[in-house]
Design a protein around this motif. Sequence first.
Motif, mmCIF file in Angstrom:
data_model
loop_
_atom_site.group_PDB
_atom_site.id
_atom_site.type_symbol
_atom_site.label_atom_id
_atom_site.label_comp_id
_atom_site.label_asym_id
_atom_site.label_seq_id
_atom_site.Cartn_x
_atom_site.Cartn_y
_atom_site.Cartn_z
ATOM 1 N N LEU A 60 59.440 49.542 -38.542
ATOM 2 C CA LEU A 60 59.938 49.858 -37.200
ATOM 3 C C LEU A 60 59.151 51.040 -36.643
ATOM 4 N N PRO A 61 58.719 50.986 -35.405
ATOM 5 C CA PRO A 61 57.883 52.057 -34.859
ATOM 6 C C PRO A 61 58.661 53.350 -34.666
ATOM 7 N N SER A 62 58.076 54.458 -35.069
ATOM 8 C CA SER A 62 58.636 55.759 -34.756
ATOM 9 C C SER A 62 58.288 56.095 -33.309
ATOM 10 N N ASP A 63 58.884 57.156 -32.788
ATOM 11 C CA ASP A 63 58.523 57.581 -31.436
ATOM 12 C C ASP A 63 57.041 57.926 -31.357
ATOM 13 N N ALA A 64 56.508 58.518 -32.426
ATOM 14 C CA ALA A 64 55.090 58.850 -32.441
ATOM 15 C C ALA A 64 54.223 57.589 -32.421
ATOM 16 N N ASP A 65 54.637 56.565 -33.155
ATOM 17 C CA ASP A 65 53.910 55.294 -33.129
ATOM 18 C C ASP A 65 53.876 54.734 -31.714
ATOM 19 N N ARG A 66 55.021 54.772 -31.049
ATOM 20 C CA ARG A 66 55.101 54.232 -29.688
ATOM 21 C C ARG A 66 54.253 55.049 -28.723
ATOM 22 N N ALA A 67 54.257 56.378 -28.912
ATOM 23 C CA ALA A 67 53.454 57.234 -28.043
ATOM 24 C C ALA A 67 51.969 56.959 -28.215
ATOM 25 N N MET A 68 51.519 56.805 -29.465
ATOM 26 C CA MET A 68 50.111 56.546 -29.716
ATOM 27 C C MET A 68 49.696 55.148 -29.278
ATOM 28 N N CYS A 69 50.623 54.213 -29.359
ATOM 29 C CA CYS A 69 50.346 52.868 -28.845
ATOM 30 C C CYS A 69 50.055 52.939 -27.349
ATOM 31 N N GLU A 70 50.836 53.753 -26.637
ATOM 32 C CA GLU A 70 50.599 53.933 -25.202
ATOM 33 C C GLU A 70 49.265 54.638 -24.960
ATOM 34 N N ALA A 71 48.982 55.667 -25.776
ATOM 35 C CA ALA A 71 47.761 56.454 -25.580
ATOM 36 C C ALA A 71 46.497 55.630 -25.838
ATOM 37 N N THR A 72 46.526 54.794 -26.870
ATOM 38 C CA THR A 72 45.350 53.996 -27.217
ATOM 39 C C THR A 72 45.236 52.735 -26.368
ATOM 40 N N ARG A 73 46.369 52.334 -25.774
ATOM 41 C CA ARG A 73 46.412 51.123 -24.945
ATOM 42 C C ARG A 73 45.995 49.892 -25.733
ATOM 43 N N LYS A 74 46.387 49.891 -27.002
ATOM 44 C CA LYS A 74 46.091 48.760 -27.871
ATOM 45 C C LYS A 74 47.341 48.375 -28.656
ATOM 46 N N PRO A 75 47.423 47.127 -29.115
ATOM 47 C CA PRO A 75 48.536 46.742 -29.994
ATOM 48 C C PRO A 75 48.493 47.538 -31.289
ATOM 49 N N TRP A 76 49.654 47.772 -31.854
ATOM 50 C CA TRP A 76 49.776 48.460 -33.144
ATOM 51 C C TRP A 76 50.478 47.537 -34.131
ATOM 52 N N LEU A 100 57.979 46.477 -49.080
ATOM 53 C CA LEU A 100 58.764 45.366 -48.543
ATOM 54 C C LEU A 100 57.914 44.139 -48.241
ATOM 55 N N GLY A 101 56.661 44.364 -47.836
ATOM 56 C CA GLY A 101 55.789 43.231 -47.518
ATOM 57 C C GLY A 101 56.026 42.660 -46.137
ATOM 58 N N THR A 102 56.764 43.396 -45.281
ATOM 59 C CA THR A 102 57.041 42.928 -43.927
ATOM 60 C C THR A 102 56.144 43.656 -42.936
ATOM 61 N N TYR A 103 56.179 43.216 -41.693
ATOM 62 C CA TYR A 103 55.333 43.851 -40.684
ATOM 63 C C TYR A 103 55.964 43.731 -39.300
ATOM 64 N N GLY A 104 55.483 44.551 -38.386
ATOM 65 C CA GLY A 104 55.930 44.500 -37.005
ATOM 66 C C GLY A 104 54.767 44.843 -36.089
#
Length: 255
Positions: free
Chosen positions: A76-92, A99-103
């Motif tokens: 699950l994305p942290s707030d920092a993950d979401r912020a950097m996703c916006e900054a890079t303008r790329k999918p994360w 666990l072997g899971t992904y998002g």
Amino acid sequence: MTWTAGGTIIKAALAHAEACQPLESCGVVSGGEFIPIENGATQFDTFVMDMKAYLKIEKAAGVEAIVHSHVYGPPLPSDADRAMCEATRKPWLIVSWPLGTYGIIEPSGWRAPLVGRKWAWGTHDCFGLIRDGIKDYAGIDIPDFDRQWLWWERGQDIITRQFKDAGFVEVTDRWQHCDVIGMQIWPSEVVNHLGLFLHPDLILHQMLGRLSVREVYGGLYQLATVLHLRHQTLIDHPPVLPPGYQPWGDPPHAR
């Protein structure tokens, strides 16, 4: 169009996450393949990607998505993950070990509130908070700057250089709304912490590893202050406090 990750990418990212744990792993997807990149952080809950390696891949073949792992936690994305996703303008792409899971998250215009945001290097740190705070309170855009992990431990005085490059000047008069406070937080010999002065006597800041807060500017913070900065556009025209301004309330330009 929604970005998706194929099974080969997921498998390679999870293998890299296992190799890097208990630290987080990081890398990129380029040309349909996962490419690992070194994480320069030494804390277990963050990553600092080698930007030279990133830019080399970006220049050579382009970057489709940013990848990193969460260790012993869900993807699950942290707030920092979401912020950097916006900054890079790329999918994360976030993979979870063991666990072997992904998002997957994509840019959506999200931004964390100024107060109560969780600390993360390079996004939700004192400099990131200054950028967002002065944008909301004074409408000034400050460029972001690359910063190496714990740079002050190597004596690098990057804060002074960065803020001069961003249009700030050092002043010696009384504090005014939206001035920037530069501090030396022990055991640093250079400025390694920033706060935003809010009228009449508050500081908006985020200490290493802590939530962002508003506090009264006094005591240890004043003792640690060694630099008083003001944006050049505010030298002759200080920001006008809007009607109903509340120093403990939301800023007038908050999104």
